[in-house]
Design an enzyme around this catalytic site. Sequence first.
Site, PDB file in Angstrom:
ATOM      1  N   ASP A 216      -7.913  -5.415   0.226  1.00 18.66           N
ATOM      2  CA  ASP A 216      -8.414  -6.297  -0.825  1.00 18.66           C
ATOM      3  C   ASP A 216      -8.035  -7.753  -0.620  1.00 18.66           C
ATOM      4  OD1 ASP A 216      -9.621  -4.233  -2.300  1.00 18.66           O
ATOM      5  OD2 ASP A 216      -7.668  -3.632  -3.062  1.00 18.66           O
TER       6      ASP A 216
ATOM      7  N   HIS B  41       0.844  -1.185   0.000  1.00 17.23           N
ATOM      8  CA  HIS B  41       0.000   0.000   0.000  1.00 17.23           C
ATOM      9  C   HIS B  41       0.876   1.230   0.000  1.00 17.23           C
ATOM     10  CE1 HIS B  41      -3.138   2.834   1.187  1.00 17.23           C
ATOM     11  NE2 HIS B  41      -3.964   1.951   0.686  1.00 17.23           N
TER      12      HIS B  41
HETATM   13  C1  LIG Z   1      -0.666  -0.861  -3.864  1.00 16.32           C
HETATM   14  C2  LIG Z   1       0.592  -0.605  -4.681  1.00 16.32           C
HETATM   15  C3  LIG Z   1       0.158  -0.083  -6.065  1.00 16.32           C
HETATM   16  C4  LIG Z   1       1.455   0.457  -3.995  1.00 16.32           C
HETATM   17  O1  LIG Z   1       2.393   0.854  -4.906  1.00 16.32           O
HETATM   18  P1  LIG Z   1       3.639   1.771  -4.540  1.00 16.32           P
HETATM   19  O2  LIG Z   1       3.347   2.663  -3.412  1.00 16.32           O
HETATM   20  O3  LIG Z   1       4.075   2.387  -5.802  1.00 16.32           O
HETATM   21  O4  LIG Z   1       4.665   0.683  -3.971  1.00 16.32           O
HETATM   22  P2  LIG Z   1       5.977   0.246  -4.661  1.00 16.32           P
HETATM   23  O5  LIG Z   1       5.669  -0.365  -5.981  1.00 16.32           O
HETATM   24  O6  LIG Z   1       6.901   1.438  -4.645  1.00 16.32           O
HETATM   25  O7  LIG Z   1       6.509  -0.878  -3.658  1.00 16.32           O
HETATM   26  C5  LIG Z   1       7.658  -0.805  -2.863  1.00 16.32           C
HETATM   27  C6  LIG Z   1       8.427  -2.119  -2.977  1.00 16.32           C
HETATM   28  O8  LIG Z   1       7.601  -3.198  -2.539  1.00 16.32           O
HETATM   29  C7  LIG Z   1       7.372  -4.143  -3.595  1.00 16.32           C
HETATM   30  N1  LIG Z   1       5.948  -4.501  -3.594  1.00 16.32           N
HETATM   31  C8  LIG Z   1       4.903  -3.645  -3.462  1.00 16.32           C
HETATM   32  N2  LIG Z   1       3.740  -4.323  -3.522  1.00 16.32           N
HETATM   33  C9  LIG Z   1       4.069  -5.618  -3.707  1.00 16.32           C
HETATM   34  C10 LIG Z   1       3.296  -6.787  -3.877  1.00 16.32           C
HETATM   35  N3  LIG Z   1       1.961  -6.732  -3.860  1.00 16.32           N
HETATM   36  N4  LIG Z   1       3.928  -7.956  -4.062  1.00 16.32           N
HETATM   37  C11 LIG Z   1       5.296  -8.003  -4.095  1.00 16.32           C
HETATM   38  N5  LIG Z   1       6.070  -6.919  -3.940  1.00 16.32           N
HETATM   39  C12 LIG Z   1       5.462  -5.734  -3.751  1.00 16.32           C
HETATM   40  C13 LIG Z   1       7.699  -3.372  -4.874  1.00 16.32           C
HETATM   41  O9  LIG Z   1       8.098  -4.259  -5.909  1.00 16.32           O
HETATM   42  C14 LIG Z   1       8.821  -2.482  -4.404  1.00 16.32           C
HETATM   43  O10 LIG Z   1       9.985  -3.247  -4.347  1.00 16.32           O
HETATM   44  P3  LIG Z   1      11.422  -2.598  -4.713  1.00 16.32           P
HETATM   45  O11 LIG Z   1      11.698  -1.651  -3.581  1.00 16.32           O
HETATM   46  O12 LIG Z   1      12.337  -3.786  -4.728  1.00 16.32           O
HETATM   47  O13 LIG Z   1      11.271  -1.928  -6.034  1.00 16.32           O
HETATM   48  C15 LIG Z   1       1.422  -1.890  -4.837  1.00 16.32           C
HETATM   49  O14 LIG Z   1       1.793  -2.342  -3.546  1.00 16.32           O
HETATM   50  C16 LIG Z   1       0.698  -2.967  -5.597  1.00 16.32           C
HETATM   51  O15 LIG Z   1       0.740  -2.980  -6.835  1.00 16.32           O
HETATM   52  N6  LIG Z   1       0.011  -3.932  -4.883  1.00 16.32           N
HETATM   53  C17 LIG Z   1      -0.733  -4.971  -5.522  1.00 16.32           C
HETATM   54  C18 LIG Z   1      -2.071  -4.418  -5.977  1.00 16.32           C
HETATM   55  C19 LIG Z   1      -3.010  -4.120  -4.820  1.00 16.32           C
HETATM   56  O16 LIG Z   1      -3.216  -4.943  -3.943  1.00 16.32           O
HETATM   57  N7  LIG Z   1      -3.640  -2.925  -4.842  1.00 16.32           N
HETATM   58  C20 LIG Z   1      -4.659  -2.537  -3.879  1.00 16.32           C
HETATM   59  C21 LIG Z   1      -4.199  -1.468  -2.954  1.00 16.32           C
HETATM   60  S1  LIG Z   1      -5.440  -1.144  -1.710  1.00 16.32           S
END
Ligand SMILES: CC(C)(COP(=O)(O)OP(=O)(O)OC[C@H]1O[C@@H](n2cnc3c(N)ncnc32)[C@H](O)[C@@H]1OP(=O)(O)O)[C@@H](O)C(=O)NCCC(=O)NCCS
Length: 388
Positions: free
Chosen positions: A325, A271
């Site tokens: 979720d 998140h």
């Molecule tokens: C929610 C979300 C978009 C947040 O995105 P964000 O703030 O841009 O987070 P980041 O992509 O910068 O994540 C930070 C790190 O954690 C990792 N990470 C984040 N969510 C992850 C997941 N669901 N599974 C595995 N790794 C994850 C990223 O790859 C990143 O790793 P890095 O530092 O090696 O590059 C992202 O966590 C995600 O895509 N989650 C899955 C979709 C989801 O459940 N969305 C609903 C949110 S309520």
Amino acid sequence: MPELKERKFVGKVDFIKGLEGAITHESTLSYVDGQNGKLIYRGYSIDDLCRGGGGYEETACLLLNGKLPNRRELDAFSADLAKRRAIPKEVKDLITLVAKGTHPMNTLRSAVSLLGCLDPKEFEVNVENDMRISLNLTARFATMVAAIARVRKGEPILDPDPSLGHSADFLRMMTGKKPDARTAEVMDMALIIHAEHGMNASTFSAMTVNSTLTDLYSSITAGVGALKGPLHGGANEQTLRTFLEIGDPAKVDSWFKASKEKKIKVPGFGHRVYKAYDPRARIFDPIAKEFAERTGHGHLYQIAKKLEALVVADLGGKGIFPNVDYFSGIIYNAMGIDTAIFTPIFAVPRIAGWCASILEYLPENRLFRPTSIYVGDLESEYVPIEKR
Ligand SMILES: CC(C)(COP(=O)(O)OP(=O)(O)OC[C@H]1O[C@@H](n2cnc3c(N)ncnc32)[C@H](O)[C@@H]1OP(=O)(O)O)[C@@H](O)C(=O)NCCC(=O)NCCS
């Protein structure tokens, strides 16, 4: 490669992609405490609102009217909302026409747009008129989503029953039968915990559109569009699909290993704000267990817990934990709701959050207009088309 000319814009600016940390305005609506895993609506924790027994109506009233209602105020608000739940025939016709062939969020977005076309006062932008529209939409989202679910299954649309509470009537209009008290109570909790969540992507989208002082319906269609995305509300569908794809608790390890190799983000984890356990996932976890076991889907919950343990052991140090979720799909699935309707269920309560955010900002409205850093050329020579 032509040599790049010196750029005139070289302002030294710090920024993080995705507007992370950018502040839009001051608000008293909700506080997302990402470090401690707490969610507060106007000072009240979601745990208290879920336990309080006032149902979704109490939370919607709190968000839209600004304070916790007393018994008389809550009864009046609930009765008013119930009266507003009916939807125009034109909207039923639209849903009947398109719901089978497209994603339910597309149908919902179009239905909101049509409501705007049917409202003779849609262009009047002031707090009083926007509050009228907000109450109508808060009431009607449940009816529209239920109608979309029915049409997709080839079943007739049901009209609201004003004698029922919002959550119970939503379930009845969707499934065709009055829910038992526990199912209605759990749907109430689901609607409460999804109602509001700070400056998330769909709220920001809706507020950005509304900051142009366009009509509220246009702003809400933007919110619905943003919520549909798999990085936002769409994740709950992906999460259940993942559990179904894994199929067996014994296959969780190999699935996770493969997902790591493919660098797939595991749906339902991570998140932007929560770097601790999402408080909404914490509320849903035991309910997911209860509902999964009650309906013979206990293996889905076991898969979820096993996957959670693996992901948290691997990524918990980075602040990656289950989000809202993660467990919701297991609960909705146990209620007999189609996977494609999960994201629209998110929209049913979030409409109050979107509207409350817009209503709060309207009196102090200033157009949202951020800036990007131009890194292109400034003095390219224009070559006539026949000479390129
Ligand atoms: C929610 C979300 C978009 C947040 O995105 P964000 O703030 O841009 O987070 P980041 O992509 O910068 O994540 C930070 C790190 O954690 C990792 N990470 C984040 N969510 C992850 C997941 N669901 N599974 C595995 N790794 C994850 C990223 O790859 C990143 O790793 P890095 O530092 O090696 O590059 C992202 O966590 C995600 O895509 N989650 C899955 C979709 C989801 O459940 N969305 C609903 C949110 S309520």
